[in-house]
Design an enzyme around this catalytic site. Structure first.
Site, mmCIF file in Angstrom:
data_model
loop_
_atom_site.group_PDB
_atom_site.id
_atom_site.type_symbol
_atom_site.label_atom_id
_atom_site.label_comp_id
_atom_site.label_asym_id
_atom_site.label_seq_id
_atom_site.Cartn_x
_atom_site.Cartn_y
_atom_site.Cartn_z
ATOM 1 C CD GLU A 35 4.611 -4.369 -9.551
ATOM 2 O OE1 GLU A 35 5.647 -4.767 -9.753
ATOM 3 O OE2 GLU A 35 3.612 -5.217 -9.000
ATOM 4 C CB ALA A 95 -0.961 -0.118 1.190
ATOM 5 C CD GLU A 120 -0.924 8.355 0.651
ATOM 6 O OE1 GLU A 120 -1.058 9.783 0.782
ATOM 7 O OE2 GLU A 120 -0.080 7.926 1.666
ATOM 8 N N PRO A 121 -4.525 8.703 -3.198
ATOM 9 C CG PRO A 121 -6.539 9.028 -2.510
ATOM 10 C CD PRO A 121 -5.370 8.577 -1.922
#
Lengths: 373, 398
Positions: B378, B131, B134-135
């Site tokens: 990635e 994780a 992020e937005p």
């Protein structure tokens, strides 16, 4: 004398189509895709503009726009949404062919097509495998007072609901290009609905399906009678008009990505400041200008020399415009990155629409595969 | 002779068996998995039919992938391409599809590596999530806005993460958070957050996506989510251990060696597309003019050759990892090279058929949607070019 600037009419119609695209089509793009149909109110409003069913005034229509005007109109409607724009345009294409080439008897139907938005008509052109009109395998052969129509057409818009089809093919005996007007319900016309049910990667609002023809018709079904005249030029124009929807899609996708790039911050600045982001978008813009001019010139050549063989010219213009569509839309998704890959943004829809168009009519023999690197 | 471009016979045989099985047994479920946006319900039964070990995480008995003389990373390239040849839904069901454990391996203390890599991943074949995004950011990983605040014996996490593959059901997620925003990249640390930790909320199990719809791409929210001190990678319960890299560096290391694997996934889809259209076209050859047929053959030849070029770059990158001399630049080159070409290959396969190619009766249109992410996740194609460029031009490249 060289003149590459749009005249007043062209500019006005382009702006009008752009505003219809953004105000009427764009807000309904997702609904049209989900329902595989243009929302009825949108269809009616679009129909009333007269841009999508070009019928002369004497047949109750709003007049037939100049060929370049129509090209601009399709591009700018597709700027709003290619799915809705093409559904409307393909529905009106039969009227265009009949108005241009039909006998007086055949033109009787035009007033109905021009005034009743509930009527659907279809044009059966494409055969797949990159084949253009010169290679169409569909035969339309005259035998005395009868005409025999044999062939399979792909992705025929409104195949199941059309009241009539205009089918393009080749006379098996003479090699001449011909078209016939086939009323729905004629024996030997089979809508292969499997493809329609499964759907396609995009553009499903046009409800396209494959149609198999093995039919016998009266000679009066021949579009324009025994002399097809400049029919081929009009068929080629329809290909160019369809390809111009790819340009409208490319423009919209590039504008959207550019807007995103100016507001998305990474590494301390808007990503537009990075050449790796800005240059591919600039290249899209350059390609778009080149493709648009190529479509326009090909249209003019068809008008000036409608009986000449322009297969190569048209195939190149169409293949380039369609590839500009796919390249620009992939670049738009790429610019948004992960956000481009989710349905919160419309670029993924344009990526799919451009691919559907590209599979429709790209002559691969004239545009060899090239790797990206 | 120093070069050989031939895989060992055992690896060839393994790849062939995997590819044929994936096409025969898994591909028939591809369309429905795309529609349902999840793996088939009977995925375990489907995987049971595999003639070779898959490295499954859901098995009681170990099911390790065989080892080959080529080495771990090179063998995995053949594995990724072959498993994806059937369809994109298959690979994540094997469990070890996440990459959170790679961060543990890169940044963890010996105790953390034992717990979350050796035990949770290698022995128990657990799912691990990564994780980072992020937005508000993707490529610019220095912009982590999720915070981790020390509160006695805990680190308390707050923030939102997007595009976390398998995040909704991973056994643990490695979450990147900043302990001090004024330090920029240096403040970013990695935290192991096990499934079920209070405050770890799956805000959206799966995004509505262009492709890879059968993959679970989760949005995760951390609301006052507290984890013990030793869940910060590089730390023990007593505090920080010896020098460990910052979290951003760890994240990027974890990504680097996995990059060619993503390129191998893309190759699997492109090869599947080519092998789908080639027999269809050959069946229609009689209807083609000689010139058109010649152009079809030329296109097929050019596309197969393009995929082979990508395979060679992948093998080059991963053989250096196996040799213990890895190069970020080569990994980036391998990933930067092929994904856009794969888009073109699949699209050209659609174009060669015409409208049939865009129909959902075939899988080409799906694979054209699936493959687009390969040039984004990635590390986007742009990021790979920066990495390669810096090996040539230093920090001036960017």
């Amino acid at each position: 004398m060289l003149d590459l600037h749009p005249d007043e009419e062209l500019t006005e119609i382009g702006a009008l189509a752009r505003s219809i695209g953004s105000e009427l089509l764009a807000p309904s793009a997702r609904d049209a895709e989900r329902d595989r149909a243009v929302p009825p109110d949108v269809w009616h409003k679009l129909f009333e503009t007269g841009l999508t069913v070009p019928v002369p005034e004497e047949h109750g229509g709003g007049g037939v726009p100049e060929p370049l005007t129509l090209l601009t109109a399709v591009e700018n409607l597709a700027h709003g949404d290619p799915g809705i724009a093409l559904a409307a345009f393909w529905n009106g294409a039969a009227a265009l062919l009949i108005a241009e080439h039909g006998t007086l008897e055949q033109q009787q139907v035009l007033s109905r097509l021009a005034t009743d938005p509930g009527v659907r008509s279809a044009v059966a052109l494409y055969e797949g495998y990159g084949r253009g009109p010169a290679e169409y395998a569909t035969t339309i052969t005259v035998d005395g007072d009868r005409v025999r129509l044999v062939g399979t057409k792909r992705a025929v818009a409104f195949a199941a609901s059309a009241e009539l089809y205009v089918v393009a093919g080749v006379d098996a005996a003479s090699g001449a290009q011909r078209a016939v007007v086939v009323p729905a319900g004629t024996g030997g016309v089979t809508v292969a609905d499997d493809a329609g049910r499964a759907g396609r990667i995009a553009l499903d609002a046009a409800q396209a399906a494959d149609v198999v023809f093995d039919a016998e018709l009266p000679a009066s079904a021949l579009l324009g009678g025994s002399d097809a005249g400049t029919l081929t030029a009009t068929v080629q124009r329809l290909r160019l008009l369809t390809a111009s929807a790819a340009i409208g899609t490319a423009v919209r996708a590039t504008e959207y990505a550019a807007q995103y790039a100016t507001t998305r911050i990474a590494f301390g600045q808007p990503i537009a400041a990075f050449q790796g982001v800005a240059f591919p978008l600039a290249e899209s813009l350059i390609r778009i200008e080149a493709a648009r001019l190529e479509l326009a010139e090909a249209t003019l050549v068809l008008l000036e020399d409608p009986t000449g063989d322009h297969e190569a010219l048209v195939a190149q213009a169409v293949a380039y415009a369609l590839s500009v569509g796919t390249q620009s839309t992939r670049q738009a998704v790429q610019t948004l990155g992960g956000h481009g890959f989710i349905k919160d943004h419309p670029v993924e829809l344009w990526y799919r629409c451009a691919a559907a168009l590209s599979a429709l009519d790209l002559d691969t023999s004239r545009a060899p595969f090239t790797a990206a690197l | 002779m120093t070069y050989s471009f031939t895989l060992s016979k055992p690896l060839q045989d393994y790849s062939t068996a995997l590819r044929e099985w994936s096409a025969a047994e898994c591909r028939p479920y591809a369309r429905q998995a795309d529609i349902d946006k999840r793996r088939p319900d009977n995925w375990k039964t489907i995987l049971d039919t595999a003639p070779v070990p898959l490295g499954r995480a859901d098995r009681e008995l170990p099911d390790p992938l065989p080892t080959f003389e080529e080495g771990y990373w090179v063998s995995h390239l053949a594995f990724y391409e072959s498993i994806n040849y059937g369809d994109i839904w298959v690979h994540p069901t094997l469990g070890n599809g996440g990459i959170g454990h790679l961060v543990v391996q890169a940044m963890g203390t010996p105790a953390q590596i034992e717990k979350w890599y050796d035990d949770a991943f290698v022995k128990q074949r657990g799912d691990t999530g990564f994780a980072l995004t992020e937005p508000g950011f993707g490529s610019d990983t220095s912009k982590v806005a999720t915070t981790a605040t020390r509160d006695g014996d805990s680190w308390v996490l707050n923030g939102t993460k997007m595009y976390c593959t398998g995040g909704a059901f991973a056994d643990y997620v490695v979450v990147f958070a900043t302990i001090d925003k004024t330090q920029g990249a240096k403040g970013i640390n990695a935290f192991v957050v096990p499934k079920g930790t209070p405050g770890f909320v799956v805000a959206k199990e799966n995004e509505d996506k262009l492709g890879i719809r059968s993959w679970t791409t989760s949005e995760l929210v951390f609301e006052n989510c507290a984890v013990p001190l030793d869940h910060r990678l590089g730390w023990s319960a007593e505090g920080g251990d010896a020098e460990v890299g910052n979290g951003q560096g760890g994240a990027l290391s974890a990504l680097a060696w996995n990059r060619p694997n993503m390129s191998a996934l893309a190759i699997g889809l492109a090869q599947a597309s080519l092998d789908t259209v080639t027999p269809i076209l050959k069946g229609q050859q009689a209807g083609f003019t000689p010139q058109r047929w010649a152009s079809v053959e030329r296109d097929l030849e050019a596309m197969n050759a393009a995929l082979d070029r990508g395979r060679r770059l992948n093998y080059l990158a991963q053989s250096t990892v196996d040799a213990g001399n890895p190069s970020r630049s080569l990994s980036a080159a391998a990933k930067g090279y092929l994904p856009e070409t794969v888009e073109r290959v699949i699209r050209r396969c659609m174009e060669l058929l015409g409208p049939e190619g865009a129909s959902k009766e075939l899988l080409l249109e799906k694979w054209y949607r699936d493959c687009k992410i390969m040039d984004i996740f990635e590390g986007s194609g742009q990021v790979q070019r920066i990495v390669v460029g810096r090996s040539l031009l230093g920090r001036l490249a960017g």
